[in-house]
Design an enzyme around this catalytic site. Structure first.
Site: not given
Length: 776
Positions: A37, A39, A149
């Site tokens: 969105n 980058a 993550d």
């Protein structure tokens, strides 16, 4: 998707028809690797070292303060991490509106894409990869950094197929004993404490994700998945997953010790390293020594590689400024060239294993000469006359609108133009009769022009179903809602469904095994029947069963494979805990495909529970699904139940309520075929707790028991009290003669020969059929 040409057209008036490459600082941009969105990631090549790098270009104007802080924290973390299995940060460039992060380029892409294309790894391959992953995560924890993550999408593969841990966007610092409270991560890899909104210790969170990653490497599928986030949350909190038959016992034990619901009882990294499955390959233990690989990377501590510094000095780069940049962790052009040359030197040594036996002073000049000959230094960095720094990075000139549309998308036209400009490949005319200062050579040449432009568009990925094979151990299943009037639904309600598993356990929920299971058994009641793919005679491929994708983010359906194969028998090679599924229940339907890519989220603790979601679906079913049937009078009472009363029910009550709705639907659908049938009064009969026979042809409940306006909870309660008499143990059947309307099924009873409208529990063994009663 943003498409940018590798070359740009020469501005009008030059008289030349050739195209010129685009450049960002000292990097020639080659192509686009991906974008999001705010980058875009570009593949570029350093003009001095000829090394390929990845440049992440971030539009700061489209980020709020929290996301911008997250980006800066990611850069700060990467500056502190120097490990052979972690993506290396080379350079950071920043303007007023843009941020450019130059990192190591992993040419073989993500582990996720590798698994989708090649299937699951063998345990030997998975062990080698997991050792590298564990080494990188342990290095982070030793520096008090938690990743939060960990997933196959963030595990990259370099040219040697070695692991490179990437994307520290959710990473943070932690202190032992001080829990964290940011509930973030990718849902299929997130730990139970994240879904519950509890404070957690950072390392324990990563260990759970490591267990999921190891499962995906060995199995080629996700251990926890579901059609939506509430379902996924429920499965993660229960800690139940399926183990395929080809997984070894040691590997299963290690995964189960990592995927423990109670974080305090999870295995630690030190214990993982000492596990028997990890110690099975002694050669990996010798390779797990990052001390040699880290030589030269700890430059901020004064450990410099004199060989690299000598090469840079021979190129005319000031040695003192290079050392200062390394000491201050500036990550400018000086540091970038140092680290890139260091990487080239390591590659040179790896290609010449015999050079290690040669004394260092004797081979050092040879390596330096070979590196210098392969660098192909551009002509403009050779010493000539003094020049203005602006000549090295001139201000971008305005190009025609047609050229911009053909080469650069509207987003990159404004966001990248301060750094992208046409570069003449023949620089002799620009730098003729001018000398070059090494100091001015490496100044950060970034224009500070402000920019404005539209937002970046998301890149659409090509979704392809993957081939797979059959054969998997099933220990958990869902209830199929696909049925016909001749095969009414059978819902099995387990008393343990509403009870959370004991802390520190990760067990399977076993179902009865059917010895007569065949191809029709698993494919009869599936939303997408059939199986995907083929099996390899050499080694088993990933056993994917084709059906609806269980990824909670994308929720896409899988296509059928070219060849539909019957399921492999689960009786071969099964351990004591192996089980299979009875007919009419959904099989294990997870698969790792390109459209199953997961994204990281913040606020996973805000996901609602499964009971509330089931309640809402029951409301929609009572309003929409029941309107097409002529239901009896009691159905109005079911529809008139308020939402507030539904929200307070337990999971067991909601399942009973849905069972009642399905029974009413089936009864209304087949009642027209039995208008002439005699109405028999129901006879109270004691059944065992597992009895779930549906009667089609007689009233489901006596008329006095179903009154208008009665709530479904009360209806279900009276159903249990009046007919089932469910107790803790099985109740003995009466020994007297049975009524005429009740007959006992013999073991040789053929279900296919039953009259139309009769039903029974399918795929039962001979011993089980003797305990069920068919109502005619």
């Amino acid at each position: 998707m943003v498409i940018m040409s590798e070359f740009s057209a020469v501005p009008t008036g030059t008289g030349q028809g050739q195209q010129k490459p685009l450049r960002v600082g000292f990097y020639d941009v080659e192509r686009t690797l991906g974008k999001g969105n705010f980058a875009v990631v570009k593949l570029a090549r350093h003009r001095v070292t000829k090394t390929q790098v990845a440049i992440k270009i971030i539009d700061k104007t489209r980020l709020d303060s929290s996301n911008l802080e997250k980006i800066y924290r990611e850069v700060q973390l990467m500056k502190l991490l120097n490990h052979p299995n972690i993506i290396k940060l080379y350079q950071v460039m920043e303007t007023k509106d843009m941020l450019y992060i130059v990192t190591e380029f992993a040419k073989n892409g993500e582990m996720f894409d590798y698994l989708t294309s090649n299937g699951h790894l063998s345990e030997n391959e998975a062990r080698k990869k997991f050792w590298q992953i564990l080494s990188a995560v342990e290095y982070c924890h030793n520096h008090h950094i938690v990743h939060r993550d960990l997933k196959t999408e963030n595990l990259l593969l370099d040219g040697n197929m070695d692991i490179k841990l990437a994307d520290f966007g959710f990473g943070n610092f932690y202190k032992p004993g001080e829990p964290l409270s940011t509930w973030c991560g990718s849902p299929p890899y997130a730990a139970p404490e994240v879904f519950e909104g509890k404070e957690y210790e950072g390392p324990q969170l990563d260990i759970w994700s490591l267990g999921v990653v190891l499962y995906v490497l060995v199995c080629g599928s996700l251990p926890f998945d579901g059609p939506n986030l509430p379902t996924l949350r429920q499965r993660v909190l229960e800690g139940r997953f399926r183990i395929p038959f080809f997984m070894s016992q040691d590997c299963e034990t290690l995964i189960r010790r990592m995927l423990v619901v109670d974080p305090a009882k999870r295995i630690t990294i030190a214990q993982i390293r000492q596990h028997r499955w990890m110690q099975a390959d002694p050669t990996l233990l010798q390779q797990d020594d990052p001390a040699f690989s880290m030589q030269g990377y700890t430059s901020n501590l004064g450990d410099y590689n004199e060989q690299v510094l000598g090469i840079m000095q021979a190129l005319g780069i000031d040695r003192q400024r290079t050392v200062e940049s390394l000491q201050n962790s500036s990550y400018n052009h000086f540091a970038a060239i140092y680290y890139l040359l260091l990487e080239r030197l390591r590659e040179h040594r790896s290609t010449q294993p015999s050079s290690r036996a040669t004394p260092a002073p004797a081979r050092q000049p040879q390596l330096r000469n070979s590196d210098l000959s392969s660098l192909e230094v551009p002509q403009e960095i050779l010493p000539c006359d003094p020049f203005r720094p602006s000549l090295l990075c001139p201000q971008p000139q305005a190009l025609a609108q047609s050229v911009l549309q053909a080469e650069i998308d509207c987003d990159l036209h404004s966001s990248l133009q301060p750094l992208f400009f046409p570069l003449d490949t023949n620089c002799s005319g620009v730098f003729r009769h001018r000398s070059i200062s090494p100091s001015s050579l490496l100044d950060t040449a970034i224009s500070e022009e402000a920019r404005q432009g539209p937002s970046l568009e998301e890149e659409q990925e090509v979704q392809e179903p993957l081939p797979g094979s059959t054969g998997r151990r099933h220990t958990l299943a869902e209830v199929s809602t696909h049925f016909s009037p001749l095969n009414p639904p059978c819902i099995i309600v387990s008393s343990s469904a509403a009870v959370s598993p004991s802390e520190g356990t990760s067990s399977d929920s076993c179902l009865p095994f059917s010895a007569s299971e065949g191809p029709a058994g698993l494919g009869g009641g599936l939303a997408t029947p059939g199986l995907l793919g083929t099996s390899s005679p050499v080694r088993l491929a990933s056993p994917f069963l084709g059906s609806q994708s269980a990824t909670p983010v994308l929720q896409s359906q899988a296509g059928l494979g070219a060849t539909v194969l019957p399921p492999v028998s689960f009786q071969e090679g099964r351990r004591a805990s192996d089980t299979s599924l009875t007919q009419g229940l959904k099989a294990f339907r997870q698969q790792l495909r390109k459209n199953a890519r997961t994204k990281g989220f913040l606020g996973l603790n805000k996901i609602k529970g499964l009971a509330r979601q089931v309640c809402q679906s029951s409301i929609r079913g009572s309003r929409g699904g029941m309107s097409t049937f002529h239901t009896p009078a009691p159905s109005s009472g079911l529809q008139g139940c308020t939402a507030s009363s539904r929200e307070g029910r337990s999971l067991l009550e909601e399942v009973l309520h849905q069972q009642r709705l399905l029974q009413l639907q089936h009864h209304s659908a087949v009642s027209s075929d039995y208008q002439q049938a005699p109405q028999l009064s129901p006879v109270p009969y004691v059944l065992t707790p597992c009895d779930g026979l549906l009667v089609s042809g007689i009233p489901l409940l006596p008329t006095p028991l179903l009154q208008p306006g009665m709530s479904p909870v009360a209806s279900a309660a009276q159903l249990l009290d009046a007919h089932l008499h469910i107790s803790a143990g099985p109740v003995a059947l009466p020994t007297g003669p049975l009524p005429q309307c009740l007959t006992r099924l013999s073991p040789s009873c053929d279900p296919a020969g039953l009259p139309q409208g009769d039903c029974e529990m399918e795929d039962l063994t001979s011993g089980q059929r003797g305990t069920f009663v068919l109502v005619q």
